[in-house]
Design an enzyme around this catalytic site. Structure first.
Site, PDB file in Angstrom:
ATOM      1  N   LYS A  84       0.707  -1.607  -0.014  1.00 49.76           N
ATOM      2  CA  LYS A  84      -0.214   0.204  -0.273  1.00 49.76           C
ATOM      3  C   LYS A  84       0.729   1.125   0.117  1.00 49.76           C
ATOM      4  O   LYS A  84       1.684   1.100  -0.123  1.00 49.76           O
ATOM      5  CB  LYS A  84      -1.402   0.188   1.238  1.00 49.76           C
ATOM      6  CG  LYS A  84      -1.669  -0.947   1.173  1.00 49.76           C
ATOM      7  CD  LYS A  84      -3.045  -0.612   2.358  1.00 49.76           C
ATOM      8  CE  LYS A  84      -4.119  -2.134   2.017  1.00 49.76           C
ATOM      9  NZ  LYS A  84      -5.280  -2.142   2.586  1.00 49.76           N
ATOM     10  N   ARG A 133      -3.258 -10.311   5.670  1.00 52.01           N
ATOM     11  CA  ARG A 133      -3.999 -10.289   4.175  1.00 52.01           C
ATOM     12  C   ARG A 133      -2.799  -9.272   2.897  1.00 52.01           C
ATOM     13  O   ARG A 133      -2.236  -7.994   3.801  1.00 52.01           O
ATOM     14  CB  ARG A 133      -4.795  -9.046   3.851  1.00 52.01           C
ATOM     15  CG  ARG A 133      -5.983  -8.923   3.046  1.00 52.01           C
ATOM     16  CD  ARG A 133      -6.865  -8.677   2.613  1.00 52.01           C
ATOM     17  NE  ARG A 133      -7.492  -9.293   1.362  1.00 52.01           N
ATOM     18  CZ  ARG A 133      -7.542  -8.321   0.373  1.00 52.01           C
ATOM     19  NH1 ARG A 133      -6.427  -6.707   0.396  1.00 52.01           N
ATOM     20  NH2 ARG A 133      -7.821  -8.108  -1.013  1.00 52.01           N
TER      21      ARG A 133
END
Length: 279
Positions: free
Chosen positions: A227, A261
């Site tokens: 991210k 995740r």
């Protein structure tokens, strides 16, 4: 505090921080995800990717048919079902829990009928009909915080106290689901890194994640893989964020995350194995 978490047919003993964290592998069957969009869009390539994750030691596979990257447009119900359902049917006997990443109640219902073990909802089961779609199943449910919607969430994220506001939101969602008759043993929480948050918001939440987990008394999923919050610190583009992703995964586990995740399953499994051996 409860440490046993049920994913449909599968149960896991989740320990206190520093113990066994589960690795959730991301299987995007989309053309436009921010990190790997288009790579696994066909059924053949998606299944090959899933087989590789299984070989790499994944604990859970999370199947997503709609991109939730900042600015992503909404996908039609028919197209999401077309992308997700063949993969879910093909993998349901793989021996590991299968999660479906969706906010649409209709997809939730179809996924549960097809054998999904978890519904991972970025919208925290707020869509009309979402709670009734999952209530009578035995699926695990992941409740995530998001400010606004993917189309607008990163325009100007704003909080007075991001830690308190995210924690309060998750508490209210847990209360609503349990009031509807859903057992707490089915629930986990996700702080929603990157979903309507600035870089500063994300790291404030990461630092406080153990506190939030303890307050709510539920397992916590953390999704930091590749991210922009990692790129903001390292200066690296998305394709060069493996080291940052591994550091983020270990930091999340150190702060109490129970599920991680990730895109890079093998590397995360190895990093967690070494980290646990040192503790």
């Amino acid at each position: 505090m409860r440490h046993y978490f049920q994913f449909g047919r599968f149960g896991f003993n989740l320990t206190t921080p520093g113990g066994k964290a589960l690795v959730m592998g991301i299987l995007n069957v989309t053309p436009d995800s921010f990190s790997d969009g288009g790579q696994f869009q066909s059924l053949e390539f998606a299944l090959a990717r899933a087989e590789q994750m299984l070989a790499d030691g994944v604990d859970i596979i999370d199947i997503g048919g709609e991109s939730s990257r900042p600015g992503a447009p909404q996908l039609s119900l028919q197209e999401e079902l077309r992308r997700v359902m063949p993969v879910l049917y093909a993998l349901r006997d793989c021996g590991k829990p299968l999660s479906v990443d969706t906010y649409k109640p209709e997809v939730m219902r179809e996924a549960i009928l097809a054998g999904a073990d978890m519904i991972n909802d970025i919208n925290a089961f707020r869509a009309p009909g979402a709670i009734s779609a999952v209530r009578d199943s035995d699926c695990a449910l992941c409740i995530m915080h998001m400010q606004n919607a993917p189309e607008t969430m990163q325009r100007q994220p704003d909080y007075v106290d991001v830690v308190r506001e995210v924690s309060d939101f998750l508490r209210r969602r847990v209360e609503e689901l349990t009031a509807a008759g859903i057992e707490r043993e089915r629930l986990c929480i996700d702080l929603g890194y990157g979903f309507g948050k600035t870089v500063e918001h994300n790291y404030a939440l990461l630092k406080a994640s153990g506190q939030i987990r303890a307050e709510l008394g539920l397992p916590m999923l953390a999704g930091l893989s590749r991210k922009s919050m990692l790129g903001a610190v390292t200066g690296k583009p998305v394709e060069q964020r493996l080291a940052g992703s591994l550091a983020g995964a270990l930091a999340a586990v150190a702060h109490g995350a129970d599920l991680i995740r990730v895109h890079d399953v093998a590397e995360t499994v190895d990093a967690l194995s070494v980290w646990r051996a040192a503790h």
